[in-house]
Design a protein around this motif. Sequence first.
Motif, PDB file in Angstrom:
ATOM      1  N   ASN A  37      45.686  39.047  35.683  1.00  0.00           N
ATOM      2  CA  ASN A  37      44.277  39.398  35.605  1.00  0.00           C
ATOM      3  C   ASN A  37      43.609  38.652  36.749  1.00  0.00           C
ATOM      4  O   ASN A  37      43.349  37.454  36.643  1.00  0.00           O
ATOM      5  CB  ASN A  37      43.675  38.965  34.260  1.00  0.00           C
ATOM      6  CG  ASN A  37      44.281  39.727  33.098  1.00  0.00           C
ATOM      7  OD1 ASN A  37      44.310  40.933  33.100  1.00  0.00           O
ATOM      8  ND2 ASN A  37      44.776  38.996  32.107  1.00  0.00           N
TER       9      ASN A  37
ATOM     10  N   GLU B 121      37.886  38.985  40.813  1.00  0.00           N
ATOM     11  CA  GLU B 121      37.475  39.869  41.908  1.00  0.00           C
ATOM     12  C   GLU B 121      37.598  39.163  43.264  1.00  0.00           C
ATOM     13  O   GLU B 121      38.081  39.736  44.238  1.00  0.00           O
ATOM     14  CB  GLU B 121      36.030  40.320  41.664  1.00  0.00           C
ATOM     15  CG  GLU B 121      35.523  41.344  42.628  1.00  0.00           C
ATOM     16  CD  GLU B 121      34.152  41.871  42.232  1.00  0.00           C
ATOM     17  OE1 GLU B 121      33.922  43.075  42.450  1.00  0.00           O
ATOM     18  OE2 GLU B 121      33.320  41.088  41.710  1.00  0.00           O
TER      19      GLU B 121
ATOM     20  N   THR C  49      41.309  39.068  44.657  1.00  0.00           N
ATOM     21  CA  THR C  49      42.107  40.270  44.913  1.00  0.00           C
ATOM     22  C   THR C  49      42.624  40.363  46.348  1.00  0.00           C
ATOM     23  O   THR C  49      43.775  40.786  46.534  1.00  0.00           O
ATOM     24  CB  THR C  49      41.348  41.564  44.524  1.00  0.00           C
ATOM     25  OG1 THR C  49      40.115  41.614  45.224  1.00  0.00           O
ATOM     26  CG2 THR C  49      41.118  41.628  43.031  1.00  0.00           C
TER      27      THR C  49
ATOM     28  N   ILE D 116      46.424  46.812  42.738  1.00  0.00           N
ATOM     29  CA  ILE D 116      45.450  46.972  41.652  1.00  0.00           C
ATOM     30  C   ILE D 116      45.782  48.230  40.881  1.00  0.00           C
ATOM     31  O   ILE D 116      46.142  49.252  41.457  1.00  0.00           O
ATOM     32  CB  ILE D 116      44.025  47.075  42.220  1.00  0.00           C
ATOM     33  CG1 ILE D 116      43.608  45.740  42.842  1.00  0.00           C
ATOM     34  CG2 ILE D 116      43.032  47.511  41.136  1.00  0.00           C
ATOM     35  CD1 ILE D 116      42.255  45.777  43.550  1.00  0.00           C
TER      36      ILE D 116
ATOM     37  N   ASP E 163      40.570  50.185  36.345  1.00  0.00           N
ATOM     38  CA  ASP E 163      39.196  49.866  36.722  1.00  0.00           C
ATOM     39  C   ASP E 163      38.920  48.378  36.537  1.00  0.00           C
ATOM     40  O   ASP E 163      39.583  47.709  35.732  1.00  0.00           O
ATOM     41  CB  ASP E 163      38.223  50.672  35.846  1.00  0.00           C
ATOM     42  CG  ASP E 163      38.348  52.169  36.091  1.00  0.00           C
ATOM     43  OD1 ASP E 163      38.536  52.557  37.259  1.00  0.00           O
ATOM     44  OD2 ASP E 163      38.264  52.936  35.109  1.00  0.00           O
ATOM     45  N   PRO E 164      37.913  47.853  37.233  1.00  0.00           N
ATOM     46  CA  PRO E 164      37.545  46.450  37.029  1.00  0.00           C
ATOM     47  C   PRO E 164      37.020  46.239  35.608  1.00  0.00           C
ATOM     48  O   PRO E 164      36.529  47.174  34.976  1.00  0.00           O
ATOM     49  CB  PRO E 164      36.440  46.209  38.060  1.00  0.00           C
ATOM     50  CG  PRO E 164      35.936  47.546  38.435  1.00  0.00           C
ATOM     51  CD  PRO E 164      37.043  48.521  38.191  1.00  0.00           C
TER      52      PRO E 164
ATOM     53  N   TYR F 257      40.505  42.324  37.931  1.00  0.00           N
ATOM     54  CA  TYR F 257      41.319  43.516  38.133  1.00  0.00           C
ATOM     55  C   TYR F 257      42.726  43.223  37.625  1.00  0.00           C
ATOM     56  O   TYR F 257      43.238  42.116  37.814  1.00  0.00           O
ATOM     57  CB  TYR F 257      41.419  43.878  39.620  1.00  0.00           C
ATOM     58  CG  TYR F 257      40.139  44.412  40.192  1.00  0.00           C
ATOM     59  CD1 TYR F 257      39.898  45.783  40.244  1.00  0.00           C
ATOM     60  CD2 TYR F 257      39.160  43.554  40.673  1.00  0.00           C
ATOM     61  CE1 TYR F 257      38.712  46.280  40.779  1.00  0.00           C
ATOM     62  CE2 TYR F 257      37.972  44.039  41.200  1.00  0.00           C
ATOM     63  CZ  TYR F 257      37.763  45.409  41.244  1.00  0.00           C
ATOM     64  OH  TYR F 257      36.587  45.893  41.765  1.00  0.00           O
TER      65      TYR F 257
END
Length: 146
Positions: free
Chosen positions: A110, A113, A116, A126, A129-130, A140
């Motif tokens: 996990n 953001e 990433t 990824i 969805d976020p 993500y």
Amino acid sequence: MNFNIKQIPSEETHSVRHPILRAGHPIESCVFDGDNLETTFHIGIFSESKLLGVCSFFKNNSSSFSEKKQYQLRGMAIVESHQKQGLGQLLIKHGENILKTKHAKLVWCNARETATPFYTKNGYKITGDPYNIKTVGIHYLMYKPL
């Protein structure tokens, strides 16, 4: 600078997890479910005797993936003064090599953001969805086949 990576007890991860991942929260918030399971392992990267970064790998199958042997990468943190110097990449590669000896087929996380780009640079993708993790922020689901 020479770095040493080795397995460490879960309690040793807290000194790095707390200021980086749980600042403003009680130190107890650094204890993650499954930290002390026999199948979970924690690694730290050291310069001399100073712990500079930590990463944990938890045997945990996500229903988002069909692979049977999955591990979740958790608690990835590098002390602020040593971020963006390649230490995280060294830790992840070391952990992935251990996972391969355990015949794991996939590692997932996990990812915050803001993290990433780091994971993408290290071969993670990824999926989905976020989503928001309360008190932590947008994340993500990211994964990498081994």
